[in-house]
Scaffold this motif. Structure first.
Motif, PDB file in Angstrom:
ATOM      1  N   LEU A  44     -21.814 -20.644 -37.121  1.00  0.00           N
ATOM      2  CA  LEU A  44     -23.092 -21.439 -36.414  1.00  0.00           C
ATOM      3  C   LEU A  44     -23.065 -22.808 -36.341  1.00  0.00           C
ATOM      4  O   LEU A  44     -22.713 -23.425 -37.135  1.00  0.00           O
ATOM      5  N   ASP A  48     -28.286 -23.605 -33.925  1.00  0.00           N
ATOM      6  CA  ASP A  48     -28.378 -22.233 -34.038  1.00  0.00           C
ATOM      7  C   ASP A  48     -29.186 -21.688 -35.098  1.00  0.00           C
ATOM      8  O   ASP A  48     -29.432 -22.507 -36.322  1.00  0.00           O
ATOM      9  N   CYS A  56     -27.962 -21.731 -26.522  1.00  0.00           N
ATOM     10  CA  CYS A  56     -27.191 -20.769 -25.793  1.00  0.00           C
ATOM     11  C   CYS A  56     -26.457 -21.082 -24.841  1.00  0.00           C
ATOM     12  O   CYS A  56     -25.812 -20.428 -23.802  1.00  0.00           O
ATOM     13  N   ASP A  60     -22.706 -19.166 -26.650  1.00  0.00           N
ATOM     14  CA  ASP A  60     -22.297 -18.750 -28.132  1.00  0.00           C
ATOM     15  C   ASP A  60     -23.466 -19.280 -28.989  1.00  0.00           C
ATOM     16  O   ASP A  60     -23.834 -20.653 -29.103  1.00  0.00           O
ATOM     17  N   GLU A  62     -26.971 -18.305 -31.992  1.00  0.00           N
ATOM     18  CA  GLU A  62     -27.766 -17.147 -32.558  1.00  0.00           C
ATOM     19  C   GLU A  62     -29.325 -17.744 -32.769  1.00  0.00           C
ATOM     20  O   GLU A  62     -29.282 -18.919 -33.278  1.00  0.00           O
ATOM     21  N   ASP A 133     -28.435  -7.645 -37.794  1.00  0.00           N
ATOM     22  CA  ASP A 133     -28.461  -8.798 -37.269  1.00  0.00           C
ATOM     23  C   ASP A 133     -27.232  -9.616 -37.465  1.00  0.00           C
ATOM     24  O   ASP A 133     -26.946 -10.721 -37.032  1.00  0.00           O
ATOM     25  N   THR A 134     -25.942  -8.727 -37.536  1.00  0.00           N
ATOM     26  CA  THR A 134     -24.804  -9.134 -37.718  1.00  0.00           C
ATOM     27  C   THR A 134     -24.426  -9.494 -36.442  1.00  0.00           C
ATOM     28  O   THR A 134     -24.430  -8.946 -35.394  1.00  0.00           O
ATOM     29  N   ARG A 135     -23.780 -10.759 -36.287  1.00  0.00           N
ATOM     30  CA  ARG A 135     -23.034 -11.314 -35.004  1.00  0.00           C
ATOM     31  C   ARG A 135     -22.264 -10.425 -34.458  1.00  0.00           C
ATOM     32  O   ARG A 135     -21.181 -10.059 -35.068  1.00  0.00           O
ATOM     33  N   THR A 156     -34.012 -11.329 -32.913  1.00  0.00           N
ATOM     34  CA  THR A 156     -32.818 -12.180 -32.842  1.00  0.00           C
ATOM     35  C   THR A 156     -31.914 -12.026 -31.726  1.00  0.00           C
ATOM     36  O   THR A 156     -31.648 -10.928 -31.407  1.00  0.00           O
ATOM     37  N   HIS A 158     -28.136 -12.784 -30.217  1.00  0.00           N
ATOM     38  CA  HIS A 158     -26.772 -13.249 -30.652  1.00  0.00           C
ATOM     39  C   HIS A 158     -25.841 -13.319 -29.205  1.00  0.00           C
ATOM     40  O   HIS A 158     -26.183 -12.211 -28.470  1.00  0.00           O
ATOM     41  N   VAL A 160     -22.513 -14.083 -27.634  1.00  0.00           N
ATOM     42  CA  VAL A 160     -20.911 -14.614 -28.052  1.00  0.00           C
ATOM     43  C   VAL A 160     -20.037 -14.597 -26.702  1.00  0.00           C
ATOM     44  O   VAL A 160     -20.190 -13.822 -25.831  1.00  0.00           O
TER      45      VAL A 160
END
Length: 162
Positions: A44, A48, A56, A60, A62, A133-135, A156, A158, A160
């Motif tokens: 991060l 972030d 954002c 990319d 969070e 909440d895992t990227r 949250t 994310h 990417v």
């Protein structure tokens, strides 16, 4: 035959109780409880992990959102893309993604629920259900947006990009 030990035990118990409840007794030193804070993953950037939607714009990030927000970012093939979070509440999120002439909507309710949107130059796809909440992993030639609910009224996001 009467038990003569019980008055002594009762006196000892009363003394201990009064000592423990005495407001003038010195409290034992206890370190203050600390609120655990989530540690950001090493990938991060410094901005972030908070609610700064500007984090954002590079596609990319969070961030945590607590209210409706609009995020402008670069989509697939450099197209201007808008991610609009329209509802956020306890265990709830709804959002819409616009890129070129394409639109994609996602929404989830329930603790730990969320949606994953994969945005490509030739279209997009959504999948909603239980998430963490895992990227999410990056995908070639795609922007991946994951929105996850939380019981505390936050969500949250994310985002990417390759």
């Amino acid at each position: 035959m009467p038990n003569r030990g019980w008055p002594l035990a009762l006196t000892a118990l009363t003394t201990l109780t009064l000592t423990a409840c005495n407001s003038s007794a010195e409290p034992t030193a206890t370190p203050p409880a600390s609120t655990p804070s989530p540690s950001p993953s090493p990938s991060l950037s410094p901005s972030d992990g908070d609610d700064d939607v500007a984090a954002c714009t590079d596609g990319d990030c969070e961030i945590t959102v607590t209210k409706p927000v609009t995020i402008r970012l670069e989509g697939p093939d450099g197209r201007p893309t808008t991610l609009s979070v329209t509802e956020v509440g306890p265990n709830e999120i709804e959002y819409e993604v616009k890129s070129g002439n394409g639109r994609s909507k996602g929404g989830a309710s329930g603790n730990g629920q969320g949606c994953l949107t994969v945005l490509r130059a030739n279209g997009s796809g959504n999948s909603c259900g239980p998430l963490t909440d895992t990227r999410p992993a990056t995908q070639q030639d795609a922007v991946v947006i994951q929105a996850t609910t939380s019981a505390d009224g936050t969500a949250t996001l994310h985002v990417v990009s390759p």
